[in-house]
Motif scaffolding. Structure first.
Motif, PDB file in Angstrom:
ATOM      1  N   ALA A  69       0.788  -1.398  -0.083  1.00 29.18           N
ATOM      2  CA  ALA A  69       0.295  -0.172   0.009  1.00 29.18           C
ATOM      3  C   ALA A  69       0.843   1.341   0.444  1.00 29.18           C
ATOM      4  CB  ALA A  69      -0.961   0.104   1.152  1.00 29.18           C
ATOM      5  N   VAL A  70       2.180   1.095   0.504  1.00 29.44           N
ATOM      6  CA  VAL A  70       2.612   2.425   0.688  1.00 29.44           C
ATOM      7  C   VAL A  70       3.321   2.010  -0.965  1.00 29.44           C
ATOM      8  CG1 VAL A  70       4.711   3.804   1.658  1.00 29.44           C
ATOM      9  CG2 VAL A  70       3.147   2.631   3.083  1.00 29.44           C
ATOM     10  N   LEU A  71       3.794   1.753  -1.054  1.00 28.67           N
ATOM     11  CA  LEU A  71       4.019   0.920  -2.339  1.00 28.67           C
ATOM     12  C   LEU A  71       3.614   2.645  -3.428  1.00 28.67           C
ATOM     13  CD1 LEU A  71       6.742  -2.110  -3.291  1.00 28.67           C
ATOM     14  CD2 LEU A  71       8.020   0.233  -2.826  1.00 28.67           C
ATOM     15  N   ALA A  72       2.170   1.408  -3.559  1.00 31.35           N
ATOM     16  CA  ALA A  72       1.735   2.543  -5.328  1.00 31.35           C
ATOM     17  C   ALA A  72       0.951   3.918  -4.172  1.00 31.35           C
ATOM     18  CB  ALA A  72      -0.015   1.478  -4.373  1.00 31.35           C
ATOM     19  N   ASN A  73       0.802   4.182  -2.984  1.00 31.68           N
ATOM     20  CA  ASN A  73       1.187   5.104  -2.591  1.00 31.68           C
ATOM     21  C   ASN A  73       1.884   6.462  -3.259  1.00 31.68           C
ATOM     22  OD1 ASN A  73      -1.891   4.760  -1.618  1.00 31.68           O
ATOM     23  ND2 ASN A  73      -1.079   4.581   0.445  1.00 31.68           N
ATOM     24  N   LEU A  74       2.849   6.100  -1.942  1.00 31.30           N
ATOM     25  CA  LEU A  74       4.288   6.744  -3.109  1.00 31.30           C
ATOM     26  C   LEU A  74       4.173   7.243  -4.590  1.00 31.30           C
ATOM     27  CD1 LEU A  74       7.079   5.694  -0.269  1.00 31.30           C
ATOM     28  CD2 LEU A  74       5.594   8.401  -0.710  1.00 31.30           C
TER      29      LEU A  74
END
Length: 187
Positions: A168-173
């Motif tokens: 999720a963090v990879l996608a958000n960033l």
């Protein structure tokens, strides 16, 4: 499984546009040292509503006109992708950790494909010096993205949410970086 159909359609349209923009091998936004093309789309139709003529690198008489048009087209696509992904999230049928992990993985892949496309388009537009600076900045951003995702996942170390938080963090960033590249470099 309804959201998978929408995400698959979204990914297919992204791959088609990526093929239209990638007329030559380009460096990957997620691996600036990689000289191989990442995706081999098999569909010919563009279902995202973006004019393919602008994406195929046709240069108008006024080069600034192309950049403005391309910038606006990419911003529209980014906004459309964000809205579609949010709608799919709101209608997620499988709200188990595994279902959410699958959704976030697909979301990351969609944003990563867009980021790669944007990076490759910028490679065609920027001077060698500007592109070298962007390449170095991108390498640093990749390190930052990966480290940030790992740090966020550590909060859930050993639990079922660890992988979900990481992706999720990879996608958000990656989503944020896509906007940043268009807004800062396609002017």
């Amino acid at each position: 499984m309804k959201h998978h159909k929408y995400l698959i359609a979204l990914l297919a349209s992204l791959f088609v546009v990526l093929a239209a923009c990638n007329t030559t091998d380009q460096d990957s936004a997620t691996d600036p040292d990689n000289d191989t093309e990442m995706l081999d789309p098999s569909e010919d139709e563009d279902s995202n509503g973006i004019d393919n003529e602008a994406d195929q690198g046709e240069v108008p008489d006024d080069p600034n006109e192309e950049v403005e048009g391309l910038r606006e087209a990419y911003l529209a696509r980014l906004n459309e992708t964000r809205d579609e992904v949010e709608e799919m999230r709101e209608n997620l049928e499988d709200d188990t950790t595994a279902g959410m992990l699958a959704f976030e993985s697909e979301r990351f892949e969609a944003w990563d494909a867009l980021l790669n496309e944007i990076y490759n388009t910028l490679e065609e537009q920027l001077s060698e010096g500007e592109m070298e600076e962007l390449r170095e900045e991108q390498r640093e951003w990749i390190d930052y993205r990966d480290e940030t995702a790992e740090e966020a996942a550590e909060e859930y170390e050993g639990g079922s949410m660890e992988s979900l938080e990481r992706i999720a963090v990879l996608a958000n960033l990656t989503e944020d970086r896509s906007y940043e590249l268009v807004e800062n470099y396609m002017e």
